[in-house]
Enzyme design. Structure first.
Site, PDB file in Angstrom:
ATOM      1  N   LYS A 145      62.522-104.536  76.110  1.00 45.27           N
ATOM      2  CA  LYS A 145      61.208-104.990  75.631  1.00 45.27           C
ATOM      3  C   LYS A 145      61.158-104.914  74.092  1.00 45.27           C
ATOM      4  CE  LYS A 145      59.849-104.878  80.028  1.00 45.27           C
ATOM      5  NZ  LYS A 145      59.111-105.712  80.930  1.00 45.27           N
TER       6      LYS A 145
HETATM    7  C1  LIG Z   1      58.838-105.174  82.349  1.00 42.15           C
HETATM    8  C2  LIG Z   1      57.703-105.702  83.143  1.00 42.15           C
HETATM    9  C3  LIG Z   1      56.925-104.886  83.984  1.00 42.15           C
HETATM   10  C4  LIG Z   1      57.250-103.481  84.373  1.00 42.15           C
HETATM   11  O1  LIG Z   1      57.782-102.670  83.503  1.00 42.15           O
HETATM   12  P1  LIG Z   1      58.717-101.414  83.890  1.00 42.15           P
HETATM   13  O2  LIG Z   1      58.519-100.556  82.704  1.00 42.15           O
HETATM   14  O3  LIG Z   1      60.098-101.913  84.053  1.00 42.15           O
HETATM   15  O4  LIG Z   1      58.172-100.774  85.109  1.00 42.15           O
HETATM   16  C5  LIG Z   1      55.818-105.449  84.584  1.00 42.15           C
HETATM   17  N1  LIG Z   1      55.500-106.724  84.438  1.00 42.15           N
HETATM   18  C6  LIG Z   1      56.234-107.555  83.675  1.00 42.15           C
HETATM   19  C7  LIG Z   1      55.805-108.972  83.550  1.00 42.15           C
HETATM   20  C8  LIG Z   1      57.368-107.070  83.029  1.00 42.15           C
HETATM   21  O5  LIG Z   1      58.126-107.902  82.316  1.00 42.15           O
END
Ligand SMILES: *Cc1c(COP(=O)(O)O)cnc(C)c1O
Length: 379
Positions: free
Chosen positions: A182
């Site tokens: 991210k």
């Molecule tokens: C990354 C992501 C999540 C969840 O994040 P995690 O930290 O991996 O649990 C939820 N929704 C979207 C659209 C994402 O890209």
């Protein structure tokens, strides 16, 4: 040949020193770094409350629970997303009702929402796909008219803006995620952002085993809760990343611009679609997903990806539609053809290597590999 990875976190000496400092204290959790990290996210987004948790998925789950959604309720959401945005509803036996997406952005198509509303609909769970905020000018009045809460999954959109307003703050509650691919990372982690004192208080309690948030009776549990806490070690990492946020986002935007320039020829000659912001939107670049020409099949796209990998270019198919995942088909009875736009985007998308330190030379290598792979497959 050296591989070009798909994603890579940007960790500097600042992150290493912040984490090392926490490790020199006895407070590895429930210490001061978590509220400091929360304040940094609040400043960056303008949100009143920020509640840090151990993943974006946990943040989504706490939002769903804090809104009191449960069995018999329906929530309208998008099948073109990462699976967590829909799974968080299933955790609480809420039925995800999918609505197809806008082919330009991959975000939920506001024009299709009203047809999916039933007397059981309680909320819209809107995803800001690939860091591009959804069309809130169209979505918000629909939610207001039908008295539906907007939950914003902005896990891919930290730093994005819609009409100048921060992504994550468009509904009653939003969330960000901090997995290493991210915009910023805490290793694993996430936050809930909200203007609501009630939602914030419930999320603080539920992340910490349902403890009351005003007392200090450690063994007084006032509701069902979880251990969704973020540790101070993770929060310190996030704090350093937040201090560098503007730089990190600018570096990502620069890589995206580099791709746009290098791939414009391919767009013109082979109908390849490049990601771009709609008016009034500032994208926070999470990934760089191109789409092969309209009509390209899953098989052709997968052959292009296989050739890219042979040339050392890592890539992935973002997203594989949620409604076609095996257990969703079984649970909700979905099949191919149910959401044609989602399926078309899912069949044609290729996420290219995307991270801050991707060089102009590497962008050139990716572009060349893409041109020759597309030509070889003939799509
Ligand atoms: C990354 C992501 C999540 C969840 O994040 P995690 O930290 O991996 O649990 C939820 N929704 C979207 C659209 C994402 O890209």
């Amino acid at each position: 040949m050296e591989q070009i990875p798909l994603a890579q976190p940007d960790i500097s000496s600042l992150e290493r020193s912040y984490v090392a400092r926490v490790l020199q204290t006895p407070q590895l959790s429930l210490g001061p770094k978590v509220p400091e990290f929360e304040r940094a996210v609040a400043v960056a987004t303008g949100a009143k409350h920020v509640v840090a948790v151990n993943s974006g998925t946990s943040a989504l789950h706490l939002i769903v629970r804090s809104l009191g959604l449960g069995e018999g309720d329906e929530v309208i959401t998008s099948p073109f997303s990462f699976i967590a945005s829909s799974n968080c509803l299933l955790f609480e036996r809420v039925k995800p009702v999918f609505v197809d997406v806008d082919p330009r952005t991959g975000n939920i198509d506001p024009a299709r929402i009203e047809a999916a509303i039933t007397p059981r609909t309680k909320a819209l769970l809107v995803v800001d796909v690939f860091g591009h905020p959804a069309d809130y000018d169209a979505i918000t009045p629909i939610a207001a008219k039908h008295n539906l809460a907007i939950i914003e999954d902005s896990c891919e959109a930290l730093g994005a803006r819609y009409n100048g307003k921060a992504a994550g703050t468009m509904g009653v509650a939003g969330c960000f995620a901090f997995y290493p691919n991210k915009q910023i990372t805490t290793g694993e982690g996430g936050v809930v952002v909200t203007e609501s004192d009630t939602i914030a208080d419930l999320c603080r309690s539920m992340r910490n085993q349902g403890r009351a948030t005003n007392g200090n009776a450690w063994l007084a549990h006032v509701r069902l809760g979880y251990n969704y806490r973020l540790s101070d070690i993770h929060a310190a990492l996030g704090l350093a990343q937040m201090e560098r946020l503007e730089k990190l986002l600018a570096a990502r935007a620069k890589v995206a611009a580099g791709y746009a320039k290098r791939l414009s020829g391919l767009a013109a000659s082979h109908g390849v679609e490049l990601p771009a912001a709609l008016p009034d939107v500032t994208i926070s670049w999470f990934v760089y997903v191109i789409r092969l020409r309209l009509g390209t099949t899953y098989e052709q796209r997968d052959r292009v990806m296989a050739l890219l990998r042979e040339k050392g270019v890592c890539c992935n198919n973002y997203f594989s539609p949620i409604h076609l995942q095996p257990f969703y088909r079984e649970l909700l009875g979905h099949k191919e053809g149910d959401f044609p736009v989602t399926e078309s985007l899912g069949a044609r998308g290729i996420a290219l290597p995307f991270f801050n330190k991707l060089t102009a030379v590497q962008i050139g290598q990716v572009a060349e590999a893409l041109v020759s792979s597309i030509s070889a497959v003939g799509c």
